[in-house]
Design a protein around this motif. Structure first.
Motif, PDB file in Angstrom:
ATOM      1  N   VAL A  40      10.771  -9.168 -28.608  1.00  0.00           N
ATOM      2  CA  VAL A  40      12.109  -8.682 -28.976  1.00  0.00           C
ATOM      3  C   VAL A  40      12.860  -9.739 -29.780  1.00  0.00           C
ATOM      4  CG1 VAL A  40      14.348  -7.964 -28.068  1.00  0.00           C
ATOM      5  CG2 VAL A  40      12.256  -7.138 -26.999  1.00  0.00           C
TER       6      VAL A  40
ATOM      7  N   GLN B 126      11.597 -12.067 -31.640  1.00  0.00           N
ATOM      8  CA  GLN B 126      11.010 -12.135 -32.978  1.00  0.00           C
ATOM      9  C   GLN B 126      11.575 -11.021 -33.859  1.00  0.00           C
ATOM     10  OE1 GLN B 126       9.190 -14.502 -34.140  1.00  0.00           O
ATOM     11  NE2 GLN B 126       8.653 -15.585 -32.273  1.00  0.00           N
ATOM     12  N   GLN B 127      11.732  -9.843 -33.275  1.00  0.00           N
ATOM     13  CA  GLN B 127      12.280  -8.715 -34.025  1.00  0.00           C
ATOM     14  C   GLN B 127      13.739  -8.978 -34.389  1.00  0.00           C
ATOM     15  OE1 GLN B 127      12.079  -5.004 -31.936  1.00  0.00           O
ATOM     16  NE2 GLN B 127      12.766  -3.790 -33.672  1.00  0.00           N
TER      17      GLN B 127
ATOM     18  N   HIS C 249      13.925 -11.457 -37.139  1.00  0.00           N
ATOM     19  CA  HIS C 249      13.618 -10.823 -38.423  1.00  0.00           C
ATOM     20  C   HIS C 249      14.831 -10.046 -38.938  1.00  0.00           C
ATOM     21  CE1 HIS C 249      11.339  -8.807 -41.557  1.00  0.00           C
ATOM     22  NE2 HIS C 249      11.762  -7.640 -41.094  1.00  0.00           N
TER      23      HIS C 249
END
Length: 275
Positions: free
Chosen positions: A253, A255-256, A259
């Motif tokens: 999560v 990492q998302q 991004h």
């Protein structure tokens, strides 16, 4: 005055209101400002009659006869904005310039916020990765301890068998000792010496029996403790594995979100555009 400039001066205030965003509008001839309409958030203090500054967007558009887009930093006028200078051409000659500008203050704040969010997510992601590794290590250590506790239970079971053997030997020795004492008594004075040895054997068997009982008690207590440790270690292992899984999901999560933060930062950056 140029007919196009006159027409532009008439529609300039209407044009300003037609823009979706609050837009500063200025109209110039080749030398000076003929009209200036600031906005609440963007007022450069320009007055009608002010001469064009060398290097300004208006002067550049007139001199280069092309549309010029320029991003102005906050340090110049105290307000960050992006301006467009469009040359007014009549009969092949540049007669003036239409300048528009919108503040980028909101975009700057958005960009800074996106940068801070991205940095925060980087730090959280780094700590999350570290926690995930520690959780994996903890799960591995818990599994090893659980296996060790299981092996210890097996060893205690083997020790119990040996203790049982000792107790059996003690019982048999005690029986043999009693029989020897009886036989020595029957033998009278001839069996007196053997009677002393028999009594010693019997007493040794009783001592061994008592010791065997103590060993059994201690082993039973150890077995109970090992069973408790083993049970708790199994729970710890299960929790550690669950924690590791949850942290890995959290890392995904993060990492998302990182991004998304990077996409937000890129979207907030206004790049210079020119023809």
């Amino acid at each position: 005055m140029s007919q196009m400039l006159n027409s532009l001066l008439m529609v300039a205030p209407i044009l300003q209101k037609a823009f979706l965003l609050d837009c500063m509008v200025g109209v110039t001839d080749r030398e000076k400002f003929l009209a200036y309409y600031p906005t609440k958030g963007l007022n450069l203090g320009i007055k009608v009659g002010d001469r064009l500054r060398e290097g300004s967007i208006n002067a550049m558009a007139i001199a280069e006869k092309r549309r010029v887009v320029k991003k102005i930093a906050k340090e110049v006028f105290g307000i960050p904005y992006i301006a467009v200078g469009f040359p007014i051409i009549e009969h092949g000659q540049v007669v003036g310039c239409l300048a528009t500008g919108v503040t980028t203050d909101q975009e700057e704040r958005l960009r800074l916020l996106a940068g801070e969010l991205n940095e925060a997510f980087e730090n959280i992601a780094m700590h999350t990765e570290s926690l995930a590794k520690e959780a994996d290590d903890l799960a591995g250590a818990s599994y090893t301890l659980s296996e060790a506790a299981t092996q210890m239970k097996l060893k205690i079971a083997e020790t119990s068998q040996i203790s049982q053997l000792i107790r059996d030997i003690s019982t048999r020795s005690n029986v043999l000792g009693l029989n020897a004492v009886l036989e020595a008594a029957r033998a009278g004075s001839a069996g007196r010496g053997f009677s002393v040895v028999a009594e010693e054997i019997r007493q040794l068997s009783q001592t061994t029996s008592t010791s065997a009982k103590s060993i059994f008690r201690i082993l039973d207590e150890m077995n109970d403790l090992v069973g408790l440790v083993s049970s708790e270690m199994e729970k710890t292992t299960a929790h550690s594995l669950q924690q590791s899984t949850r942290i890995q999901e959290l890392d995904a999560v993060m990492q998302q979100l990182r991004h998304m933060s990077e996409q937000l930062r890129k979207a907030a950056v206004l790049t210079d555009r020119s023809e």
